[in-house]
Scaffold this motif. Sequence first.
Motif, mmCIF file in Angstrom:
data_model
loop_
_atom_site.group_PDB
_atom_site.id
_atom_site.type_symbol
_atom_site.label_atom_id
_atom_site.label_comp_id
_atom_site.label_asym_id
_atom_site.label_seq_id
_atom_site.Cartn_x
_atom_site.Cartn_y
_atom_site.Cartn_z
ATOM 1 N N HIS A 431 2.129 6.207 18.826
ATOM 2 C CA HIS A 431 1.910 4.799 19.914
ATOM 3 C C HIS A 431 2.894 3.611 19.375
ATOM 4 N N GLN A 432 3.066 3.476 18.153
ATOM 5 C CA GLN A 432 4.054 2.382 17.611
ATOM 6 C C GLN A 432 5.435 2.746 17.434
ATOM 7 N N ARG A 433 5.839 3.933 17.812
ATOM 8 C CA ARG A 433 7.053 4.335 17.472
ATOM 9 C C ARG A 433 8.393 3.502 17.949
ATOM 10 N N TYR A 434 7.908 3.049 19.220
ATOM 11 C CA TYR A 434 9.069 2.106 19.742
ATOM 12 C C TYR A 434 8.557 0.776 20.098
ATOM 13 N N THR A 435 7.442 0.266 19.806
ATOM 14 C CA THR A 435 7.005 -1.112 19.744
ATOM 15 C C THR A 435 7.134 -1.979 18.555
ATOM 16 N N ALA A 436 7.489 -1.414 17.368
ATOM 17 C CA ALA A 436 7.583 -2.291 16.291
ATOM 18 C C ALA A 436 8.783 -1.454 15.460
ATOM 19 N N PRO A 437 9.798 -2.527 14.927
ATOM 20 C CA PRO A 437 10.921 -1.825 14.139
ATOM 21 C C PRO A 437 10.403 -1.046 12.929
ATOM 22 N N GLY A 438 11.286 -0.180 12.567
ATOM 23 C CA GLY A 438 11.030 0.536 11.282
ATOM 24 C C GLY A 438 11.793 2.022 11.478
ATOM 25 N N THR A 439 11.988 2.501 9.999
ATOM 26 C CA THR A 439 12.565 3.739 10.015
ATOM 27 C C THR A 439 11.517 4.713 9.742
ATOM 28 N N GLY A 440 10.374 4.637 9.306
ATOM 29 C CA GLY A 440 9.356 5.614 8.786
ATOM 30 C C GLY A 440 9.686 5.958 7.417
ATOM 31 N N MET A 441 10.420 5.034 6.568
ATOM 32 C CA MET A 441 10.565 5.392 5.085
ATOM 33 C C MET A 441 9.736 4.609 4.228
ATOM 34 N N GLY A 442 9.199 3.472 4.688
ATOM 35 C CA GLY A 442 8.609 2.450 3.926
ATOM 36 C C GLY A 442 7.438 3.030 3.002
ATOM 37 N N LEU A 443 6.653 3.950 3.830
ATOM 38 C CA LEU A 443 5.285 4.209 3.361
ATOM 39 C C LEU A 443 5.732 5.670 2.145
ATOM 40 N N ALA A 444 6.746 6.258 2.746
ATOM 41 C CA ALA A 444 7.317 7.442 1.767
ATOM 42 C C ALA A 444 7.773 7.034 0.685
ATOM 43 N N ILE A 445 8.508 5.685 0.534
ATOM 44 C CA ILE A 445 9.011 5.184 -0.509
ATOM 45 C C ILE A 445 7.949 4.680 -1.259
ATOM 46 N N ALA A 446 6.918 4.143 -0.661
ATOM 47 C CA ALA A 446 5.762 3.791 -1.634
ATOM 48 C C ALA A 446 5.049 4.682 -2.412
ATOM 49 N N LYS A 447 4.719 5.788 -1.623
ATOM 50 C CA LYS A 447 3.965 6.926 -2.034
ATOM 51 C C LYS A 447 4.807 7.537 -3.331
ATOM 52 N N VAL A 448 6.214 7.599 -3.221
ATOM 53 C CA VAL A 448 6.807 8.050 -4.521
ATOM 54 C C VAL A 448 6.738 7.349 -5.594
ATOM 55 N N ILE A 449 6.761 5.900 -5.498
ATOM 56 C CA ILE A 449 6.822 5.051 -6.479
ATOM 57 C C ILE A 449 5.445 5.149 -7.318
ATOM 58 N N VAL A 450 4.421 4.925 -6.374
ATOM 59 C CA VAL A 450 3.043 4.942 -7.013
ATOM 60 C C VAL A 450 2.454 6.183 -7.706
ATOM 61 N N GLU A 451 3.017 7.278 -7.151
ATOM 62 C CA GLU A 451 2.725 8.741 -7.866
ATOM 63 C C GLU A 451 3.647 8.488 -9.051
ATOM 64 N N ALA A 452 4.794 8.266 -8.893
ATOM 65 C CA ALA A 452 5.724 8.181 -10.255
ATOM 66 C C ALA A 452 4.980 7.289 -11.386
ATOM 67 N N HIS A 453 4.208 6.433 -11.202
ATOM 68 C CA HIS A 453 3.271 5.761 -12.081
ATOM 69 C C HIS A 453 2.022 6.296 -12.467
ATOM 70 N N GLY A 454 1.706 7.353 -12.065
ATOM 71 C CA GLY A 454 0.673 8.283 -12.150
ATOM 72 C C GLY A 454 -0.522 7.872 -11.471
ATOM 73 N N GLY A 455 -0.399 7.234 -10.318
ATOM 74 C CA GLY A 455 -1.435 6.637 -9.493
ATOM 75 C C GLY A 455 -1.509 7.326 -8.168
ATOM 76 N N THR A 456 -2.279 6.967 -7.182
ATOM 77 C CA THR A 456 -2.417 7.334 -5.791
ATOM 78 C C THR A 456 -2.365 6.373 -4.600
ATOM 79 N N ILE A 457 -1.894 7.122 -3.641
ATOM 80 C CA ILE A 457 -1.976 5.757 -2.454
ATOM 81 C C ILE A 457 -2.814 6.523 -1.137
ATOM 82 N N SER A 458 -3.464 5.636 -0.414
ATOM 83 C CA SER A 458 -4.070 6.278 0.555
ATOM 84 C C SER A 458 -4.473 5.295 1.660
ATOM 85 N N VAL A 459 -5.090 5.768 2.636
ATOM 86 C CA VAL A 459 -5.468 4.831 3.676
ATOM 87 C C VAL A 459 -6.813 5.412 4.417
ATOM 88 N N ILE A 460 -7.560 4.410 4.674
ATOM 89 C CA ILE A 460 -8.751 4.367 5.350
ATOM 90 C C ILE A 460 -8.677 3.568 6.654
#
Length: 498
Positions: A431-460
């Motif tokens: 529903h937000q694909r065309y209403t807000a700018p973005g490439t869909g890479m931000g959260l994927a980048i965040a996930k890789v960085i956090v996991e490289a630190h040995g942590g986890t990332i999640s959403v509620i």
Amino acid sequence: MKADARKQAERYAIVVGVTALITAVDFRAHVNPTTVALMFLAAVLLASAYWGRRYALTLAVLGAVVFDFFFLPPVGTFAISDPQNWIALFAFLVTAIVGIHLGDRSRREAERAQMRRRDVERLYALSQRLLASENVPELLNSLPRYVQETFSVRSVAAIASDHTSIYRSSPDAEFDETVLRSTLLRGEPVTQAGISYVPLRLGMRTVGALSVSGSDLSRETLDALGSLAGLAVERARALEALSKHRAEQEHERLRSALLDSVTHEFRTPLTSIKASVTTLLSAAVLDDGGRKDLLTVIEEETDRLNRLVGEASEMAQLDAGMFKLDLEPHSISDALEPALEDARSSLEKHGVEIATNYDTLPKVRMDAARIREVLMHLLENAGKYSDPGTPIKVSSEVQGNWIVTSVADHGPGIDSFEQSLIFEKFYRGQHQRYTAPGTGMGLAIAKVIVEAHGGTISVISQLGSGSVFSFSLPIDKSSQAAETVNRNEAPEQVPSQR
């Protein structure tokens, strides 16, 4: 061999003993000859049913001799005075022989049925093991060993129609390679030098061949084994093809998503730049303020394009593992403050509430620049997908050996299905694909960085109530220990007395 000979001797001894026992009992009891014949006949039938023809025939012959000598007049001789007794003796022998034949046949049928049942159970057990393999090389590697273990044979070898290698249950497996390949080509079973060669069939098509040595398996069992193995090989091929097809579909989906996102994101700033440049090059009269506004648009959109290219390049580097972390003890605020500045344009219509005093939290071992990037992506997402005027809350807390940092917004929320997808590359909400700018890479980048630190990332998240994105980082033990020592060594303050 000695055990078999001993068993045979014991059974013959029992036959003789049973003959003597029946004779002694009947002779003392003075029973009539018909009763004696029936008792011997019953013993013959039992011997035939449980032990086989040889012992039953021996018992029948001994019974006929004893019957004639002790119970048919004149008693004590082998002579028979009454012709009817000849008929009785002959009837006894014929009945015994027929009974022996029927008993032996029923025993052999029972043994064959038992063997077939055992083979079916083995085939079922083998099918359970074969169906666990999902690719052809793995299946062919395991097939000879599985067959050897299931049917307790000496050795097994296998070959498939689209694989040149021969797979063996052991390095010294007994088989003739020429015969094995010939079985594969001709599709006909062969037995040679005590080794059975079986084609692996799927219907009328031959998909492989199997050699089995040191077995007493029936032809029916070998054929069933070939069909079962052929079915397992074809199933593994089908699963491989299906996996490849799904991978191609996923690749195509990601490629389409990438093109869709990148095209949309690049077209917007390019359109603005093109419009501004066209206006500047036209004959339109512009004052200094108008010209400055157009140049500002060009500068901002150029920075946006540069960031998009940078994100794509960074995603490629992260995917390839071509990055290193500069891990040092830091406070979360060392990354949060610059991240707030980076995301300022997305947060200008929102109030940001910092709900934690970071001076009281232990330090974490992190790459401050990378975690700053994680927080920037989370803050930008919260700003982009929340209604103007709604607050955004940032907080951190200690949970065991971790510090968990959360960014909460009051946006539209994310449904449970999309929550498992939003950390994938290029994925954007339906529903937000065309209403807000973005490439869909931000959260994927965040996930890789956090996991490289040995942590986890999640959403509620809950639809209509907003989302809370959280990530964990390990507490730096050395700095925590040093802070504990400093607190313990600090001098006590004596309260002043008035």
